[in-house]
Design an enzyme around this catalytic site. Structure first.
Site, mmCIF file in Angstrom:
data_model
loop_
_atom_site.group_PDB
_atom_site.id
_atom_site.type_symbol
_atom_site.label_atom_id
_atom_site.label_comp_id
_atom_site.label_asym_id
_atom_site.label_seq_id
_atom_site.Cartn_x
_atom_site.Cartn_y
_atom_site.Cartn_z
ATOM 1 N N ASP A 59 3.693 -5.441 -2.163
ATOM 2 C CA ASP A 59 4.134 -4.057 -1.983
ATOM 3 C C ASP A 59 5.083 -3.695 -3.133
ATOM 4 O OD1 ASP A 59 5.609 -1.727 -1.049
ATOM 5 O OD2 ASP A 59 4.857 -2.188 0.953
ATOM 6 N N VAL A 60 4.839 -2.563 -3.789
ATOM 7 C CA VAL A 60 5.688 -2.191 -4.938
ATOM 8 C C VAL A 60 7.136 -1.960 -4.538
ATOM 9 C CG1 VAL A 60 3.819 -1.196 -6.346
ATOM 10 C CG2 VAL A 60 5.080 0.284 -4.745
ATOM 11 N N ASN B 130 1.139 3.127 -11.607
ATOM 12 C CA ASN B 130 0.197 4.094 -11.036
ATOM 13 C C ASN B 130 0.212 4.155 -9.508
ATOM 14 O OD1 ASN B 130 -2.569 5.552 -10.864
ATOM 15 N ND2 ASN B 130 -2.962 3.573 -9.890
ATOM 16 N N TYR C 212 6.938 14.165 -1.696
ATOM 17 C CA TYR C 212 6.100 13.764 -2.837
ATOM 18 C C TYR C 212 6.529 14.535 -4.096
ATOM 19 C CZ TYR C 212 1.672 12.860 -5.371
ATOM 20 O OH TYR C 212 0.715 12.479 -6.284
ATOM 21 N N LYS D 275 7.898 12.765 -7.505
ATOM 22 C CA LYS D 275 7.176 12.907 -8.779
ATOM 23 C C LYS D 275 8.014 13.663 -9.814
ATOM 24 C CE LYS D 275 3.309 10.731 -7.668
ATOM 25 N NZ LYS D 275 2.889 9.505 -8.354
ATOM 26 N N THR E 275 -10.098 11.184 -5.328
ATOM 27 C CA THR E 275 -9.861 9.800 -4.893
ATOM 28 C C THR E 275 -9.572 9.844 -3.391
ATOM 29 O OG1 THR E 275 -7.463 9.830 -5.115
ATOM 30 C CG2 THR E 275 -8.711 9.317 -7.112
HETATM 31 N N1 LIG Z 1 -5.593 11.958 -6.452
HETATM 32 C C1 LIG Z 1 -4.857 12.986 -6.811
HETATM 33 O O1 LIG Z 1 -5.192 14.158 -6.556
HETATM 34 C C2 LIG Z 1 -3.577 12.758 -7.581
HETATM 35 C C3 LIG Z 1 -2.954 13.879 -8.151
HETATM 36 C C4 LIG Z 1 -1.775 13.697 -8.866
HETATM 37 C C5 LIG Z 1 -1.237 12.426 -9.012
HETATM 38 N N2 LIG Z 1 -1.874 11.366 -8.429
HETATM 39 C C6 LIG Z 1 -1.240 10.070 -8.591
HETATM 40 O O2 LIG Z 1 -2.176 9.149 -9.137
HETATM 41 C C7 LIG Z 1 -1.815 7.826 -8.734
HETATM 42 C C8 LIG Z 1 -3.046 7.110 -8.216
HETATM 43 O O3 LIG Z 1 -3.461 7.750 -7.010
HETATM 44 P P1 LIG Z 1 -4.992 7.812 -6.567
HETATM 45 O O4 LIG Z 1 -5.410 9.216 -6.586
HETATM 46 O O5 LIG Z 1 -5.765 6.810 -7.319
HETATM 47 O O6 LIG Z 1 -4.842 7.417 -5.031
HETATM 48 P P2 LIG Z 1 -5.426 6.174 -4.248
HETATM 49 O O7 LIG Z 1 -4.928 6.356 -2.850
HETATM 50 O O8 LIG Z 1 -6.878 6.028 -4.474
HETATM 51 O O9 LIG Z 1 -4.692 4.929 -4.931
HETATM 52 C C9 LIG Z 1 -3.332 4.628 -4.729
HETATM 53 C C10 LIG Z 1 -3.180 3.119 -4.770
HETATM 54 O O10 LIG Z 1 -1.782 2.802 -4.628
HETATM 55 C C11 LIG Z 1 -1.703 1.689 -3.749
HETATM 56 N N3 LIG Z 1 -0.426 1.668 -3.038
HETATM 57 C C12 LIG Z 1 0.053 2.586 -2.161
HETATM 58 N N4 LIG Z 1 1.205 2.177 -1.640
HETATM 59 C C13 LIG Z 1 1.479 0.971 -2.204
HETATM 60 C C14 LIG Z 1 2.525 0.051 -2.045
HETATM 61 N N5 LIG Z 1 3.550 0.287 -1.199
HETATM 62 N N6 LIG Z 1 2.496 -1.090 -2.781
HETATM 63 C C15 LIG Z 1 1.467 -1.353 -3.622
HETATM 64 N N7 LIG Z 1 0.430 -0.506 -3.811
HETATM 65 C C16 LIG Z 1 0.438 0.636 -3.099
HETATM 66 C C17 LIG Z 1 -2.827 1.906 -2.731
HETATM 67 O O11 LIG Z 1 -3.150 0.704 -2.053
HETATM 68 C C18 LIG Z 1 -3.933 2.456 -3.590
HETATM 69 O O12 LIG Z 1 -4.815 1.467 -4.071
HETATM 70 C C19 LIG Z 1 -0.699 7.982 -7.703
HETATM 71 O O13 LIG Z 1 0.554 7.747 -8.309
HETATM 72 C C20 LIG Z 1 -0.823 9.432 -7.295
HETATM 73 O O14 LIG Z 1 0.388 9.953 -6.783
HETATM 74 C C21 LIG Z 1 -3.031 11.495 -7.740
#
Ligand SMILES: NC(=O)c1ccc[n+]([C@@H]2O[C@H](COP(=O)([O-])OP(=O)(O)OC[C@H]3O[C@@H](n4cnc5c(N)ncnc54)[C@H](O)[C@@H]3O)[C@@H](O)[C@H]2O)c1
Length: 240
Positions: A62-63, A85, A152, A156, A187
């Site tokens: 866990d991060v 990420n 959130y 961010k 995603t």
């Molecule tokens: N998808 C979108 O629309 C979007 C938009 C803006 C920013 N983002 C950002 O992009 C990044 C990637 O998101 P995504 O869209 O791939 O979502 P996703 O849910 O597919 O992936 C997020 C990953 O983070 C991991 N994670 C979550 N909590 C964790 C923890 N406590 N410890 C370790 N790992 C953990 C999850 O297991 C998952 O694999 C994130 O930082 C998200 O905030 C996504």
């Protein structure tokens, strides 16, 4: 080949997710060796990458667990780039009775989870005399988001300040720190959410590879004069 990542070792957190797995694929295509982390090992992705000849290591934790992150960062040897990420975005309402608890979880993962990595990451890269840090933030931190809840947005937006704090400390020591600010991206994170296409100048969500390629670019020698930047990869939702 300034865009090549051959010979570089890249750490990617949240590697099992949509953006993380595409970032792993993009960096692998460009020649990088990968050190991946997430809560649970993405077996299919790791097999796919290894079958294509990419060297991949993986650790699950866990991060938010500072001890695990620091042990991981001290055990992996040389790191050319760190992609912070991993993220969490609950689509709740701040009037919900448990919202204050969700606030702590959201800040814990999106803000503290990044701090846990960049603290040892910056120190390691300063000792190396070189390195790249790419933080995956969000357009929500730029302009409040299209639908995101305030926890959130706060996390961010905080990362955008952190990028500049880190970039000022790293720049003269060879460490370049930047962020990518995605908009709505197809995603698991946005599953079930409907975004008005009219609110996105490019008229559609991103696919995760469209976020991954700019991240890979920021890890490459081609980005050698980019420092403290928040790269908007959000279809024009935020125009800097
Ligand atoms: N998808 C979108 O629309 C979007 C938009 C803006 C920013 N983002 C950002 O992009 C990044 C990637 O998101 P995504 O869209 O791939 O979502 P996703 O849910 O597919 O992936 C997020 C990953 O983070 C991991 N994670 C979550 N909590 C964790 C923890 N406590 N410890 C370790 N790992 C953990 C999850 O297991 C998952 O694999 C994130 O930082 C998200 O905030 C996504």
């Amino acid at each position: 080949m300034p865009f090549s990542l051959a010979g570089k070792t890249i750490v990617i957190t949240g590697a099992a997710g949509g953006v993380g797995s595409e970032t792993a694929r993009a960096c692998a295509e460009l020649g990088a060796e990968l050190v991946l982390t997430d809560l649970v090992e993405p077996d299919a992705l790791i097999n796919e990458l290894r079958e294509k000849g990419t060297k991949v290591r993986f650790s699950a934790f866990d991060v938010r667990d500072r001890g695990s992150v620091e042990a991981f960062m001290s055990n992996i040897g040389h790191v050319d780039a760190l992609v912070a990420n991993a993220g969490y975005c609950p689509w709740d309402d701040w009037n919900d009775p448990d919202w204050d608890d969700v606030f702590q979880t959201t800040i814990g993962i999106n803000a503290m989870g990044v701090v846990n990595f960049v603290r040892p990451g910056l120190e390691k890269m300063i000792k190396q005399g070189a390195g790249r840090i790419v933080i995956v933030s969000s357009v929500a931190g730029r302009m409040g988001g299209l639908k995101a809840s305030p926890h959130y947005v706060i996390a961010k937006a905080g990362l955008h300040g952190l990028v500049k704090w880190l970039a000022r400390r790293g720049a003269s020591r060879g460490v370049l720190v930047n962020a990518v600010a995605p908009g709505a991206t197809a995603t698991n994170m946005v599953q079930g959410q409907v975004f008005s296409e009219a609110s996105i100048p490019l008229g559609r969500q991103a696919n995760p590879r469209e976020i991954a390629l700019p991240i890979a670019f920021l890890c490459s020698d081609a980005a050698s004069y980019i420092c403290g930047t928040i790269l908007d990869v959000n279809g024009g939702v935020y125009m800097n």
